[in-house]
Enzyme design. Structure first.
Site, PDB file in Angstrom:
ATOM      1  N   HIS A 259     -22.110   1.295  -9.749  1.00 16.36           N
ATOM      2  CA  HIS A 259     -23.423   0.948 -10.290  1.00 16.36           C
ATOM      3  C   HIS A 259     -24.002   2.177 -10.993  1.00 16.36           C
ATOM      4  O   HIS A 259     -24.238   3.202 -10.371  1.00 16.36           O
ATOM      5  CB  HIS A 259     -24.356   0.453  -9.182  1.00 16.36           C
ATOM      6  CG  HIS A 259     -23.971  -0.910  -8.700  1.00 16.36           C
ATOM      7  ND1 HIS A 259     -24.589  -1.557  -7.661  1.00 16.36           N
ATOM      8  CD2 HIS A 259     -23.033  -1.776  -9.160  1.00 16.36           C
ATOM      9  CE1 HIS A 259     -24.033  -2.751  -7.504  1.00 16.36           C
ATOM     10  NE2 HIS A 259     -23.086  -2.899  -8.384  1.00 16.36           N
TER      11      HIS A 259
ATOM     12  N   ASP B 144     -20.653  -5.253 -14.321  1.00 15.11           N
ATOM     13  CA  ASP B 144     -21.118  -4.315 -15.345  1.00 15.11           C
ATOM     14  C   ASP B 144     -22.232  -4.889 -16.211  1.00 15.11           C
ATOM     15  O   ASP B 144     -22.356  -4.569 -17.388  1.00 15.11           O
ATOM     16  CB  ASP B 144     -19.946  -3.840 -16.223  1.00 15.11           C
ATOM     17  CG  ASP B 144     -18.816  -3.298 -15.376  1.00 15.11           C
ATOM     18  OD1 ASP B 144     -19.115  -2.512 -14.462  1.00 15.11           O
ATOM     19  OD2 ASP B 144     -17.656  -3.687 -15.595  1.00 15.11           O
TER      20      ASP B 144
HETATM   21  P1  IMP Z   1     -10.167  -5.322  -7.691  1.00 18.28           P
HETATM   22  O1  IMP Z   1     -11.551  -5.775  -7.346  1.00 18.28           O
HETATM   23  O2  IMP Z   1     -10.030  -3.826  -7.777  1.00 18.28           O
HETATM   24  O3  IMP Z   1      -9.119  -5.979  -6.850  1.00 18.28           O
HETATM   25  O4  IMP Z   1      -9.879  -5.854  -9.191  1.00 18.28           O
HETATM   26  C1  IMP Z   1      -9.820  -7.233  -9.497  1.00 18.28           C
HETATM   27  C2  IMP Z   1     -10.520  -7.518 -10.816  1.00 18.28           C
HETATM   28  O5  IMP Z   1     -11.924  -7.278 -10.672  1.00 18.28           O
HETATM   29  C3  IMP Z   1     -10.061  -6.630 -11.983  1.00 18.28           C
HETATM   30  O6  IMP Z   1     -10.144  -7.394 -13.177  1.00 18.28           O
HETATM   31  C4  IMP Z   1     -11.112  -5.542 -12.006  1.00 18.28           C
HETATM   32  O7  IMP Z   1     -11.233  -4.953 -13.284  1.00 18.28           O
HETATM   33  C5  IMP Z   1     -12.352  -6.336 -11.650  1.00 18.28           C
HETATM   34  N1  IMP Z   1     -13.407  -5.526 -11.057  1.00 18.28           N
HETATM   35  C6  IMP Z   1     -13.500  -5.073  -9.785  1.00 18.28           C
HETATM   36  N2  IMP Z   1     -14.655  -4.391  -9.603  1.00 18.28           N
HETATM   37  C7  IMP Z   1     -15.308  -4.422 -10.774  1.00 18.28           C
HETATM   38  C8  IMP Z   1     -16.579  -3.923 -11.199  1.00 18.28           C
HETATM   39  O8  IMP Z   1     -17.353  -3.316 -10.466  1.00 18.28           O
HETATM   40  N3  IMP Z   1     -16.912  -4.151 -12.504  1.00 18.28           N
HETATM   41  C9  IMP Z   1     -16.104  -4.849 -13.331  1.00 18.28           C
HETATM   42  N4  IMP Z   1     -14.910  -5.343 -12.972  1.00 18.28           N
HETATM   43  C10 IMP Z   1     -14.525  -5.133 -11.704  1.00 18.28           C
HETATM   44 MG    MG Z   2     -20.015  -1.344 -12.852  1.00 11.05          MG
END
Ligand code: IMP
Ligand code: MG
Length: 332
Positions: free
Chosen positions: A42, A13
């Site tokens: 995105h 982000d």
């Molecule tokens: P997962 O990728 O859904 O398994 O989540 C694992 C960790 O990565 C969690 O803390 C999510 O909030 C974080 N996370 C996954 N994708 C994003 C993203 O695109 N932006 C910010 N955090 C993310």
């Molecule tokens: Mg994002």
């Protein structure tokens, strides 16, 4: 910048979508290759409309840009078709036939696992989908009949484009501190998010890359659980104008001031050649909408200089507002 990798420097982000959309328009990108999976959204503002893209590459804003999804990526078929429709890119988007598929069952497994819930995952099921790929039982894009018209060999197309001196961008997702290898394990995502991993997922060797643009936001945010040094309260974040909610899951984002030490680490591990600093206007409101460096207030200039000193990498792009073109380009 013939072959450029875009990576995130913190916990995702950072505004990668904005930088990609700027480069797509300004540098007339010919190819944009997305990696990663649907967990990442995105955000792109284009012609007054907001897009939160989980699948389609951010280069779509340039109508001539070929849009590819790499072999290392993990594709959610319904989300892919939804975004192809929304962005109108049917004739110029393609998926590597070896990209793996994320299914509803993976999301159900993600949401029902106490362990994964404890990490605060997005719930899309990326961890379980990657697990299945590692077990070598996952479906690939070539196994899905509806995807047949979209299949290609992304590595070959991309390397040929680099050979032909086309403008190529490899689009990373999330940020270094969510990397399975280099992040705040176990509070990380299911894959490596560094520049090298982005190349690997696209099928581009390290010697072919000209620039690694590492994107930082001017403050730090994180969604989900895990450490966040210098974290401030939600009330304080609202007061400072830093409070955000996640583009993908609508969860509150936690926030903290810019972290120079972590930025240095991210610059080193990504081999960054340029930095992008987004949302400078959220820290220094006078910067809003500025498009030339000279106008920046002294305090903002000092902040940028300090980022450059601590990371030893030039800040080449500064975001001053949401639109793709609200940006100061210092490449000279
Ligand atoms: P997962 O990728 O859904 O398994 O989540 C694992 C960790 O990565 C969690 O803390 C999510 O909030 C974080 N996370 C996954 N994708 C994003 C993203 O695109 N932006 C910010 N955090 C993310
Ligand atoms: Mg994002």
């Amino acid at each position: 910048m013939p072959c450029t990798v875009i990576a995130g420097g913190f916990w995702g982000d950072e505004g990668k979508g904005k930088i990609i959309s700027y480069l797509a328009l300004k540098d007339k990108l010919d190819f944009c290759v997305r990696t990663g999976s649907v967990n990442a959204a995105h955000t792109i503002w284009f012609e007054g409309k907001r897009y939160a893209l989980h699948a389609v590459p951010g280069g779509f804003v340039n109508g001539k840009c070929r849009l590819l999804i790499g072999a290392g990526a993990n594709v959610h078929v319904a989300q892919f078709f939804k975004e192809v429709e929304e962005t109108g890119v049917k004739s110029r988007v393609a998926i590597d036939s070896q990209a793996s598929i994320i299914e509803e069952k993976h999301s159900a497994q993600d949401k029902s696992s106490e362990h994964l819930k404890g990490l605060g995952t997005t719930g899309w099921g990326v961890g379980p989908a990657v697990e299945e790929r590692v077990r070598r039982t996952a479906k690939l894009a070539r196994d899905i009949p509806e995807l047949k018209p979209y299949l290609t060999d992304v590595a070959m197309e991309t390397n040929q484009a680099i050979d032909a001196d086309k403008e190529v961008l490899l689009e990373g997702t999330q940020g270094l501190l969510l990397s399975l290898f280099h992040g705040t394990y176990p509070y990380v995502t299911g894959r490596d998010t560094s520049a090298s991993a982005i190349c690997s997922e696209a099928g581009v060797g390290p010697t072919r890359v000209d620039e690694v643009v590492l994107v930082f936001k001017s403050f730090v945010t994180r969604v989900g659980t895990g450490p966040l040094p210098g974290e401030i309260s939600k009330e304080e974040a609202v007061k400072r104008g830093w409070f955000e909610t996640a583009a993908g899951t609508s969860r509150d984002r936690r926030s903290a001031p810019f972290n120079f030490e972590l930025a240095r680490k991210a610059a080193i591990i990504n081999g960054a050649t340029r930095l992008a600093l987004t949302k400078l206007d959220c820290v220094f409101p006078e910067c809003k909408g500025m498009r030339v460096s000279e106008q920046l207030p002294a305090e903002a200039k000092q902040f940028i200089e300090r980022v450059e000193e601590e990371t030893s990498v030039p800040v080449s792009f500064i975001g001053t507002g949401p639109d793709a073109l609200d940006l100061i380009d210092r490449r000279g």
